[in-house]
Scaffold this motif. Structure first.
Motif, short mmCIF file in Angstrom:
data_model
loop_
_atom_site.label_atom_id
_atom_site.label_comp_id
_atom_site.label_asym_id
_atom_site.label_seq_id
_atom_site.Cartn_x
_atom_site.Cartn_y
_atom_site.Cartn_z
N THR A 1 21.99 99.41 86.05
CA THR A 1 22.10 99.95 84.51
C THR A 1 20.88 99.29 83.78
N LYS B 1 21.28 97.41 77.70
CA LYS B 1 22.00 97.86 76.54
C LYS B 1 22.73 99.30 76.50
N LYS B 2 22.53 99.83 77.88
CA LYS B 2 23.19 101.33 78.01
C LYS B 2 24.57 100.68 78.40
N TRP B 3 25.84 101.40 77.94
CA TRP B 3 27.24 100.88 77.92
C TRP B 3 27.50 101.13 79.49
N HIS C 1 24.48 94.16 78.61
CA HIS C 1 25.27 95.58 78.37
C HIS C 1 26.71 95.27 77.68
#
Ligand SMILES: [Zn+2]
Length: 575
Positions: free
Chosen positions: A121, A124-126, A155
């Motif tokens: 992922t 910083k993306k959830w 994250h």
């Protein structure tokens, strides 16, 4: 059968009178009809989506030559189409597509999976996951932010417990949400805190979850539509012909309606929109203001129900309310304190002042109410409120005389409240799998005495209440064979139940079948249209690899769906 009809059938059988062509003929089946007048059959014929013949193989011969499709069931079992009376279709689809933590056996395994997910992922993306449950872990304690921080430091992470009533988040997510030691608990929710330092542990219960969840970017409409379609395909493959969605936003309901109209969802869908939050009374005075997620119910009130659209495949006429939380996370509202947490009686999420005017309005508009109620206090509060609303709005002022309001889960009841379901005409909408999932921790939460009113299926049935069964997927796995097994065995999937587990509350197989078919149809006002195999009804069938009405209990769990048929259309066929 009237004499003349009997004669026609006799002649059709022996003289092979040409019958009007049928679209589908199913023969040589072991058929359970859920129709008391003729409970067993061998063959069914379908024309234009509806059943035109149900009976013996001999009688079916008249249709054979001109049938568009003949399926020889070879003795396999055919049931009225199974109907999941409580589930969350979007959640099922998202689970198929998402970071699934079901079956995780320890915090270590949770960390491992999170680490792998974080590596895939973008920073910083959830990371949003769901499905863990700590009750089988050693020790059985909630995870904390500390368990997540070092494996996913870059994250924001939100991992929801399988019951959907609690979540664990990491420190970055707490920081983004501005939660620190001074943040007060929101109404109906709790931020768990370290007993030494007072800092938030990362565990958020019920309404506290929204402090973080509102920051998670929402999926695009295309992503949500994809999830619904994927979820519906999974349901069909399991043998469900119908699903009853237990509340979502008006936009989601409209999306499902469109997907059904376009033929992308083939199941029959009974839809409920989410009820109002704590502002119900205020909104009741100013209906029409700011329709959004919270006010989906008001939009339904204004627009009115949708009945049997897309050839009976889409109906929307229900609102889902919540009165309390769940037992596992100690959010269920109890009359007496939790046995394993003497300071707590759970959480009540609504007030009478808020709800009563709303309930009365629903009666005048012919909208069905279904309320999540798990604890004995939650159930009593709602039965009281239903009773008051029914008394305040006499039948002549109601749009639908018999409103068929429902209690969803109805898990822990005071024995005194059990007869009130039948007296008030309230449907008990229960999930057999919850009882076998909860049997490990319910005794410690409730103590021995209260177990007498926990998951009291047979007591409700005998009291005359209409009892329907659903899975609550994705809270549970959502498989019809697990629900059927749980209802008749009341044991864990490997056969365990302790001595206090009130096996006398098991259902018979005939009751379990009824709960998943005809009674599920009654709960949606459709018992004349579906739910049993009778001429004139929609041709909704589930064909199984084994005869679940006869085989040993453990074999029920090995039974597979071979065919799922909705309105005469084969929507799933096993290879
Ligand atoms: Zn639910």
């Amino acid at each position: 059968m009237k004499p003349r009809l009997a004669l026609v059938a006799f002649l059709a059988c022996f003289l092979r009178l040409p019958a009007e062509p049928v679209d589908l003929l199913l023969i040589h089946g072991t058929i359970y009809t859920a129709n008391d007048a003729a409970p067993r059959a061998e063959a069914v014929a379908v024309r234009d989506g509806r059943i035109v013949y149900v009976g013996g193989n001999a009688g079916a011969e008249a249709f054979r030559a001109e049938a568009k499709r003949v399926i020889d069931l070879g003795g396999k079992t055919l049931l009225p189409g199974l109907n999941d009376a409580h589930m969350h279709l979007g959640g099922v689809g998202l689970r198929e597509l998402s970071f699934d933590l079901e079956g995780v056996k320890s915090v270590a395994e949770l960390r491992e999976k999170l680490k792998a997910r974080a590596a895939q992922t973008a920073p910083k993306k959830w990371i949003v996951g769901r499905g863990w449950i700590e009750t089988h872990w050693a020790p059985p304690v909630f995870p904390s932010a500390r368990d997540l921080d070092d494996v996913a430091p870059d994250h924001p992470v939100v991992l929801t417990r399988s019951d959907g009533h609690a979540m664990v988040v990491n420190r970055l997510a707490l920081k983004l949400a501005g939660i620190d030691r001074n943040t007060p608990n929101p109404t109906g929710g709790e931020i768990l805190r370290d007993s030494q330092t007072g800092e938030a542990t990362g565990m958020l219960i019920d309404n506290a979850m929204s402090l973080v969840y509102r920051l998670v970017p929402s999926a695009t409409e295309a992503e949500v539509a994809h999830a619904f379609v994927v979820g519906a395909e999974r349901e069909a493959a399991l043998g469900w012909t119908g699903v009853q969605i237990a509340g979502h936003s008006y936009q989601e309901a409209e999306l499902v309606r469109r997907l059904v109209a376009e033929g992308k969802i083939k199941l029959r869908v009974y839809d409920a929109v989410s009820g109002p939050g704590p502002d119900a009374a205020k909104l009741a005075r100013t209906p029409g203001t700011a329709y959004g997620e919270d006010t989906a119910a008001w939009k339904l009130f204004a627009d009115g129900p949708v009945l049997g659209e897309s050839r009976g495949r889409y109906t929307r006429r229900s609102v889902k309310l919540y009165i309390d939380g769940a037992l596992g996370s100690r959010g269920a509202a109890l009359l007496e304190p939790y046995a394993d947490s003497p300071g707590s009686r759970g959480l009540v999420m609504q007030t009478e002042a808020d709800l009563l005017p709303f309930l009365e309005d629903a009666l005048r508009r012919g909208i069905q109410i279904q309320t999540h109620a798990i604890g004995d206090r939650g159930n009593r509060l709602m039965l009281d409120l239903y009773e008051k609303a029914l008394a305040a709005v006499p039948v002549v002022q109601r749009k639908v005389a018999e409103p068929r309001w429902r209690m969803e889960h109805a898990q822990i009841l005071s024995l005194a409240d059990i007869p009130r379901f039948a007296q008030l005409g309230v449907i008990a909408s229960m999930q057999p799998s919850h009882a076998i999932g909860d049997l490990y921790f319910a005794p410690s939460r409730l103590g021995k005495e209260r177990l007498a009113g926990a998951y009291p299926w047979q007591a409700l049935w005998r009291s005359g209440a209409v009892f329907t069964a659903g899975s609550d997927a994705p809270v549970e796995r959502g498989e019809p064979m697990i629900e059927f097994y749980a209802a008749v065995a009341r044991r864990s999937l490997d056969g365990f139940a302790n001595d206090d587990w009130h096996l006398e509350q098991r259902l018979t197989r005939a009751q379990a079948l009824r709960a998943m078919t005809l009674n599920a149809a009654y709960a949606t006002f459709e018992e004349k249209e579906r739910g049993s195999i009778e001429a004139g009804k929609w041709a909704d069938f589930t064909v199984l690899s084994a005869d679940i009405m006869q085989i040993p209990e453990a074999e029920i769990l090995k039974t597979r769906c071979l065919l799922t048929i909705v309105g005469g259309e084969v929507i799933y066929e096993a290879r």
